[in-house]
Design a protein around this motif. Structure first.
Motif, mmCIF file in Angstrom:
data_model
loop_
_atom_site.group_PDB
_atom_site.id
_atom_site.type_symbol
_atom_site.label_atom_id
_atom_site.label_comp_id
_atom_site.label_asym_id
_atom_site.label_seq_id
_atom_site.Cartn_x
_atom_site.Cartn_y
_atom_site.Cartn_z
ATOM 1 N N ASP A 64 0.845 -1.198 0.000
ATOM 2 C CA ASP A 64 0.000 0.000 0.000
ATOM 3 C C ASP A 64 0.879 1.247 0.000
ATOM 4 O O ASP A 64 2.116 1.147 -0.024
ATOM 5 C CB ASP A 64 -0.950 -0.012 1.204
ATOM 6 C CG ASP A 64 -0.244 -0.209 2.536
ATOM 7 O OD1 ASP A 64 0.944 0.184 2.675
ATOM 8 O OD2 ASP A 64 -0.873 -0.764 3.459
ATOM 9 N N ARG A 65 0.250 2.405 0.053
ATOM 10 C CA ARG A 65 0.986 3.672 0.019
ATOM 11 C C ARG A 65 1.886 3.844 1.235
ATOM 12 O O ARG A 65 2.965 4.425 1.143
ATOM 13 C CB ARG A 65 0.011 4.845 -0.066
ATOM 14 C CG ARG A 65 -0.641 4.945 -1.430
ATOM 15 C CD ARG A 65 -1.578 6.113 -1.517
ATOM 16 N NE ARG A 65 -0.801 7.365 -1.474
ATOM 17 C CZ ARG A 65 -1.339 8.562 -1.457
ATOM 18 N NH1 ARG A 65 -2.650 8.707 -1.473
ATOM 19 N NH2 ARG A 65 -0.575 9.629 -1.424
ATOM 20 N N ASP A 66 1.463 3.342 2.389
ATOM 21 C CA ASP A 66 2.290 3.448 3.587
ATOM 22 C C ASP A 66 3.597 2.668 3.429
ATOM 23 O O ASP A 66 4.663 3.143 3.830
ATOM 24 C CB ASP A 66 1.536 2.965 4.822
ATOM 25 C CG ASP A 66 0.408 3.906 5.229
ATOM 26 O OD1 ASP A 66 0.447 5.099 4.842
ATOM 27 O OD2 ASP A 66 -0.513 3.447 5.929
ATOM 28 N N ALA A 67 3.511 1.479 2.849
ATOM 29 C CA ALA A 67 4.725 0.684 2.627
ATOM 30 C C ALA A 67 5.649 1.383 1.637
ATOM 31 O O ALA A 67 6.874 1.409 1.824
ATOM 32 C CB ALA A 67 4.353 -0.714 2.135
ATOM 33 N N ALA A 69 5.806 4.620 1.188
ATOM 34 C CA ALA A 69 6.344 5.779 1.906
ATOM 35 C C ALA A 69 7.501 5.364 2.820
ATOM 36 O O ALA A 69 8.503 6.085 2.922
ATOM 37 C CB ALA A 69 5.246 6.463 2.707
ATOM 38 N N THR A 70 7.381 4.211 3.460
ATOM 39 C CA THR A 70 8.465 3.712 4.315
ATOM 40 C C THR A 70 9.730 3.505 3.492
ATOM 41 O O THR A 70 10.831 3.894 3.894
ATOM 42 C CB THR A 70 8.044 2.398 5.006
ATOM 43 O OG1 THR A 70 6.921 2.670 5.855
ATOM 44 C CG2 THR A 70 9.172 1.803 5.819
ATOM 45 N N TYR A 71 9.586 2.917 2.326
ATOM 46 C CA TYR A 71 10.712 2.714 1.394
ATOM 47 C C TYR A 71 11.262 4.060 0.933
ATOM 48 O O TYR A 71 12.475 4.301 0.982
ATOM 49 C CB TYR A 71 10.206 1.876 0.219
ATOM 50 C CG TYR A 71 11.089 1.830 -0.994
ATOM 51 C CD1 TYR A 71 12.165 0.948 -1.079
ATOM 52 C CD2 TYR A 71 10.813 2.634 -2.107
ATOM 53 C CE1 TYR A 71 12.950 0.873 -2.220
ATOM 54 C CE2 TYR A 71 11.595 2.556 -3.247
ATOM 55 C CZ TYR A 71 12.655 1.682 -3.298
ATOM 56 O OH TYR A 71 13.429 1.610 -4.425
ATOM 57 N N SER A 72 10.397 4.951 0.513
ATOM 58 C CA SER A 72 10.822 6.242 -0.029
ATOM 59 C C SER A 72 11.576 7.084 1.000
ATOM 60 O O SER A 72 12.494 7.821 0.642
ATOM 61 C CB SER A 72 9.614 7.028 -0.539
ATOM 62 O OG SER A 72 9.031 6.367 -1.633
ATOM 63 N N ASP A 73 11.177 6.985 2.264
ATOM 64 C CA ASP A 73 11.784 7.783 3.330
ATOM 65 C C ASP A 73 13.044 7.158 3.921
ATOM 66 O O ASP A 73 13.735 7.798 4.704
ATOM 67 C CB ASP A 73 10.771 8.022 4.451
ATOM 68 C CG ASP A 73 9.596 8.882 4.014
ATOM 69 O OD1 ASP A 73 9.723 9.618 3.011
ATOM 70 O OD2 ASP A 73 8.541 8.813 4.668
ATOM 71 N N ASN A 74 13.341 5.936 3.547
ATOM 72 C CA ASN A 74 14.462 5.211 4.133
ATOM 73 C C ASN A 74 15.797 5.841 3.715
ATOM 74 O O ASN A 74 16.013 6.121 2.537
ATOM 75 C CB ASN A 74 14.394 3.747 3.678
ATOM 76 C CG ASN A 74 15.443 2.910 4.324
ATOM 77 O OD1 ASN A 74 16.607 2.967 3.953
ATOM 78 N ND2 ASN A 74 15.038 2.104 5.287
ATOM 79 N N PRO A 75 16.719 6.049 4.664
ATOM 80 C CA PRO A 75 18.015 6.656 4.337
ATOM 81 C C PRO A 75 18.827 5.845 3.322
ATOM 82 O O PRO A 75 19.549 6.419 2.500
ATOM 83 C CB PRO A 75 18.744 6.729 5.678
ATOM 84 C CG PRO A 75 17.745 6.454 6.731
ATOM 85 C CD PRO A 75 16.553 5.812 6.099
#
Length: 104
Positions: A64-67, A69-75
């Motif tokens: 989903d979008r939350d998953a 977003a977690t990937y996109s925000d990961n350093p």
């Protein structure tokens, strides 16, 4: 499900070792994150002659979008993405991204 599709405009003579290292890093990152359902990458064969400028790409599948977003925000994603930007013609302008929402 979200298909995160990324297409790269790579110059001829791109360092294949560096590209493979970035793809391996992204695949490992995806495997380590909850909600990532897969990662595939490879050269664009452009069988329909519609995208000759984009020689390589990858697709990551997210629950989903939350998953996503977690990937996109990961350093680690930011670091690997920076390496991709450095490889692409035009930097960030040499990367095309489509996030396609599909039924599971």
């Amino acid at each position: 499900m979200i298909l995160h599709s990324v297409y790269l405009r790579l110059p001829k003579g791109t360092d294949r070792t560096e590209l493979d290292a970035v793809m391996s890093g992204l695949k490992s990152l995806c495997k380590s994150l909850p909600g990532c359902a897969g990662f595939q990458h490879g050269p664009n064969r452009d069988f329909e002659h519609k995208s000759p400028d984009y020689s390589y790409g990858f697709v990551a599948q997210f629950r989903d979008r939350d998953a996503l977003a977690t990937y996109s925000d990961n350093p680690d994603h930011h670091a690997l993405g920076g390496r991709l930007v450095a490889m692409c013609e035009g930097g960030a302008d040499g990367i095309m991204v489509y996030d396609i929402e599909v039924a599971p």
